[in-house]
Design a protein around this motif. Structure first.
Motif, PDB file in Angstrom:
ATOM      1  N   SER A  89      64.581 -20.121  71.501  1.00  0.00           N
ATOM      2  CA  SER A  89      64.861 -19.762  72.705  1.00  0.00           C
ATOM      3  C   SER A  89      64.066 -20.864  73.723  1.00  0.00           C
ATOM      4  CB  SER A  89      64.752 -18.286  73.313  1.00  0.00           C
ATOM      5  OG  SER A  89      63.246 -18.051  73.243  1.00  0.00           O
ATOM      6  N   GLY A  90      62.704 -21.087  73.347  1.00  0.00           N
ATOM      7  CA  GLY A  90      62.056 -21.884  73.952  1.00  0.00           C
ATOM      8  C   GLY A  90      62.607 -23.415  73.952  1.00  0.00           C
ATOM      9  N   GLU A  91      63.055 -23.818  72.623  1.00  0.00           N
ATOM     10  CA  GLU A  91      63.712 -24.969  72.487  1.00  0.00           C
ATOM     11  C   GLU A  91      64.940 -25.238  73.138  1.00  0.00           C
ATOM     12  OE1 GLU A  91      64.163 -25.512  68.323  1.00  0.00           O
ATOM     13  OE2 GLU A  91      62.150 -25.473  67.726  1.00  0.00           O
ATOM     14  N   ALA A  92      65.576 -24.156  73.345  1.00  0.00           N
ATOM     15  CA  ALA A  92      66.955 -24.096  73.931  1.00  0.00           C
ATOM     16  C   ALA A  92      66.807 -24.344  75.365  1.00  0.00           C
ATOM     17  CB  ALA A  92      67.798 -23.005  73.786  1.00  0.00           C
ATOM     18  N   ALA A  93      65.724 -23.861  75.956  1.00  0.00           N
ATOM     19  CA  ALA A  93      65.318 -23.880  77.162  1.00  0.00           C
ATOM     20  C   ALA A  93      64.934 -25.255  77.836  1.00  0.00           C
ATOM     21  CB  ALA A  93      64.288 -22.846  77.851  1.00  0.00           C
ATOM     22  N   VAL A  94      64.140 -25.908  76.968  1.00  0.00           N
ATOM     23  CA  VAL A  94      63.508 -27.251  76.962  1.00  0.00           C
ATOM     24  C   VAL A  94      64.883 -28.294  77.020  1.00  0.00           C
ATOM     25  CG1 VAL A  94      62.227 -29.036  76.119  1.00  0.00           C
ATOM     26  CG2 VAL A  94      61.362 -26.760  76.289  1.00  0.00           C
ATOM     27  N   MET A  95      65.679 -28.117  76.127  1.00  0.00           N
ATOM     28  CA  MET A  95      66.874 -29.129  75.918  1.00  0.00           C
ATOM     29  C   MET A  95      67.783 -28.707  77.158  1.00  0.00           C
ATOM     30  SD  MET A  95      66.316 -30.705  73.245  1.00  0.00           S
ATOM     31  CE  MET A  95      68.025 -31.469  73.059  1.00  0.00           C
ATOM     32  N   ALA A  97      66.910 -27.916  80.156  1.00  0.00           N
ATOM     33  CA  ALA A  97      66.080 -28.671  81.348  1.00  0.00           C
ATOM     34  C   ALA A  97      66.246 -30.092  81.224  1.00  0.00           C
ATOM     35  CB  ALA A  97      64.701 -28.383  81.292  1.00  0.00           C
ATOM     36  N   VAL A  98      66.168 -30.523  79.986  1.00  0.00           N
ATOM     37  CA  VAL A  98      66.563 -32.288  79.995  1.00  0.00           C
ATOM     38  C   VAL A  98      67.727 -32.475  80.074  1.00  0.00           C
ATOM     39  CG1 VAL A  98      66.197 -33.805  77.944  1.00  0.00           C
ATOM     40  CG2 VAL A  98      64.408 -32.297  78.189  1.00  0.00           C
ATOM     41  N   ASP A  99      68.598 -31.726  79.411  1.00  0.00           N
ATOM     42  CA  ASP A  99      70.245 -32.185  80.097  1.00  0.00           C
ATOM     43  C   ASP A  99      70.302 -32.068  81.238  1.00  0.00           C
ATOM     44  OD1 ASP A  99      70.635 -32.442  77.243  1.00  0.00           O
ATOM     45  OD2 ASP A  99      71.546 -30.503  76.990  1.00  0.00           O
ATOM     46  N   GLY A 100      69.780 -31.133  82.313  1.00  0.00           N
ATOM     47  CA  GLY A 100      69.685 -31.125  83.713  1.00  0.00           C
ATOM     48  C   GLY A 100      69.349 -32.116  84.392  1.00  0.00           C
ATOM     49  N   LEU A 101      68.037 -32.455  83.738  1.00  0.00           N
ATOM     50  CA  LEU A 101      67.428 -33.730  84.394  1.00  0.00           C
ATOM     51  C   LEU A 101      68.254 -35.011  84.331  1.00  0.00           C
ATOM     52  CD1 LEU A 101      64.960 -35.219  85.802  1.00  0.00           C
ATOM     53  CD2 LEU A 101      64.091 -35.118  83.387  1.00  0.00           C
ATOM     54  N   ILE A 102      68.833 -35.234  83.158  1.00  0.00           N
ATOM     55  CA  ILE A 102      69.688 -36.075  82.816  1.00  0.00           C
ATOM     56  C   ILE A 102      71.029 -36.225  83.647  1.00  0.00           C
ATOM     57  CG2 ILE A 102      71.271 -37.443  81.392  1.00  0.00           C
ATOM     58  CD1 ILE A 102      69.417 -36.457  78.962  1.00  0.00           C
ATOM     59  N   ARG A 103      71.545 -35.145  83.873  1.00  0.00           N
ATOM     60  CA  ARG A 103      72.890 -34.940  84.891  1.00  0.00           C
ATOM     61  C   ARG A 103      72.506 -35.308  86.249  1.00  0.00           C
ATOM     62  NH1 ARG A 103      73.980 -30.805  81.487  1.00  0.00           N
ATOM     63  NH2 ARG A 103      72.815 -29.337  82.899  1.00  0.00           N
ATOM     64  N   THR A 104      71.228 -34.786  86.732  1.00  0.00           N
ATOM     65  CA  THR A 104      71.015 -34.870  88.173  1.00  0.00           C
ATOM     66  C   THR A 104      70.678 -36.383  88.256  1.00  0.00           C
ATOM     67  OG1 THR A 104      69.735 -32.880  88.140  1.00  0.00           O
ATOM     68  CG2 THR A 104      69.164 -34.300  89.876  1.00  0.00           C
ATOM     69  N   ALA A 105      69.870 -37.170  87.261  1.00  0.00           N
ATOM     70  CA  ALA A 105      69.407 -38.352  87.628  1.00  0.00           C
ATOM     71  C   ALA A 105      70.622 -39.495  87.649  1.00  0.00           C
ATOM     72  CB  ALA A 105      68.600 -38.880  86.421  1.00  0.00           C
ATOM     73  N   ARG A 106      71.716 -39.207  86.800  1.00  0.00           N
ATOM     74  CA  ARG A 106      72.738 -39.823  86.780  1.00  0.00           C
ATOM     75  C   ARG A 106      73.827 -39.557  87.922  1.00  0.00           C
ATOM     76  NH1 ARG A 106      74.321 -39.577  80.485  1.00  0.00           N
ATOM     77  NH2 ARG A 106      72.859 -41.041  79.793  1.00  0.00           N
ATOM     78  N   ALA A 107      73.781 -38.381  88.507  1.00  0.00           N
ATOM     79  CA  ALA A 107      74.368 -38.266  89.882  1.00  0.00           C
ATOM     80  C   ALA A 107      73.636 -38.899  90.940  1.00  0.00           C
ATOM     81  CB  ALA A 107      74.432 -36.661  89.904  1.00  0.00           C
ATOM     82  N   ALA A 108      72.377 -39.130  90.725  1.00  0.00           N
ATOM     83  CA  ALA A 108      71.635 -39.978  91.767  1.00  0.00           C
ATOM     84  C   ALA A 108      71.776 -41.482  91.798  1.00  0.00           C
ATOM     85  CB  ALA A 108      70.350 -39.484  91.886  1.00  0.00           C
ATOM     86  N   GLY A 109      72.267 -41.784  90.565  1.00  0.00           N
ATOM     87  CA  GLY A 109      72.509 -43.441  90.476  1.00  0.00           C
ATOM     88  C   GLY A 109      71.329 -43.727  89.549  1.00  0.00           C
ATOM     89  N   ILE A 110      70.480 -42.984  89.146  1.00  0.00           N
ATOM     90  CA  ILE A 110      69.192 -43.601  88.432  1.00  0.00           C
ATOM     91  C   ILE A 110      69.478 -44.006  87.011  1.00  0.00           C
ATOM     92  CG2 ILE A 110      66.890 -42.943  87.626  1.00  0.00           C
ATOM     93  CD1 ILE A 110      66.700 -40.983  90.002  1.00  0.00           C
ATOM     94  N   ARG A 111      69.024 -45.097  86.753  1.00  0.00           N
ATOM     95  CA  ARG A 111      69.397 -45.590  85.489  1.00  0.00           C
ATOM     96  C   ARG A 111      68.502 -44.920  84.410  1.00  0.00           C
ATOM     97  NH1 ARG A 111      68.561 -51.957  85.829  1.00  0.00           N
ATOM     98  NH2 ARG A 111      67.301 -51.165  84.024  1.00  0.00           N
ATOM     99  N   ASP A 112      68.990 -44.986  83.091  1.00  0.00           N
ATOM    100  CA  ASP A 112      68.164 -44.248  81.856  1.00  0.00           C
ATOM    101  C   ASP A 112      67.001 -44.670  81.848  1.00  0.00           C
ATOM    102  OD1 ASP A 112      70.592 -42.741  81.873  1.00  0.00           O
ATOM    103  OD2 ASP A 112      71.115 -43.618  79.698  1.00  0.00           O
ATOM    104  N   ASP A 113      66.838 -46.017  81.706  1.00  0.00           N
ATOM    105  CA  ASP A 113      65.432 -46.485  81.543  1.00  0.00           C
ATOM    106  C   ASP A 113      64.357 -46.438  82.837  1.00  0.00           C
ATOM    107  OD1 ASP A 113      66.755 -48.407  83.137  1.00  0.00           O
ATOM    108  OD2 ASP A 113      65.574 -50.181  82.516  1.00  0.00           O
ATOM    109  N   THR A 114      64.912 -46.310  83.994  1.00  0.00           N
ATOM    110  CA  THR A 114      64.187 -45.677  85.040  1.00  0.00           C
ATOM    111  C   THR A 114      63.776 -44.440  85.127  1.00  0.00           C
ATOM    112  OG1 THR A 114      65.485 -47.399  86.641  1.00  0.00           O
ATOM    113  CG2 THR A 114      64.124 -45.643  87.581  1.00  0.00           C
ATOM    114  N   LEU A 115      64.922 -43.616  84.611  1.00  0.00           N
ATOM    115  CA  LEU A 115      64.577 -42.344  84.241  1.00  0.00           C
ATOM    116  C   LEU A 115      63.269 -41.706  83.253  1.00  0.00           C
ATOM    117  CD1 LEU A 115      64.978 -39.010  84.663  1.00  0.00           C
ATOM    118  CD2 LEU A 115      66.902 -39.177  83.083  1.00  0.00           C
TER     119      LEU A 115
END
Length: 129
Positions: A89-95, A97-115
């Motif tokens: 369950s801890g691993e799933a929560a971290v994954m 959170a990471v997926d959410g961070l990626i979605r948020t960054a992409r919506a904000a126009g932040i490039r992957d390497d910058t993230l």
């Protein structure tokens, strides 16, 4: 398996270290499970377009960490992290959170390497405090 591993030759981090970090992370979060076979050194090197010695060094360091084991007839096998068992369950929560961070960054126009640079910077500042 190689779909999750990339090497950025423009990155100041040596390619063997990039491979070691990525595989270590994949093992730590359970995306590569204990007992899974890794690609051969030559196969992974060909897929990434790098020298076989580079992959061999990454595998050697992972083996020294106790994360993988090279077996003559069975190839290189994932042993798993040597530390205490992780909660699924801890691993799933971290994954999540990471997926959410990626979605948020992409919506904000932040490039992957910058993230990635932002995350590394935050991790470094948290380690020092």
């Amino acid at each position: 398996m190689t779909a999750g591993i990339t090497v950025d030759l423009a990155d100041p981090v040596p390619p063997y270290e990039q491979i070691r970090r990525q595989l270590s992370s994949l093992i730590a979060v359970g995306m590569v499970e204990p007992g899974s076979r890794l690609p051969t050194v030559r196969s992974l090197a060909a897929d990434l377009g790098i020298a076989a010695g580079t992959v061999a060094r990454a595998y050697k360091e992972l083996e020294q960490q106790g994360l993988i084991e090279s077996r003559r007839r069975n190839g290189t096998v994932v042993l798993g992290p040597p530390d205490a068992p992780r909660g699924a369950s801890g691993e799933a929560a971290v994954m999540d959170a990471v997926d959410g961070l990626i979605r948020t960054a992409r919506a904000a126009g932040i490039r992957d390497d910058t993230l990635i640079d932002l995350v590394r910077c935050r991790l470094s500042s948290k380690l020092e405090s």
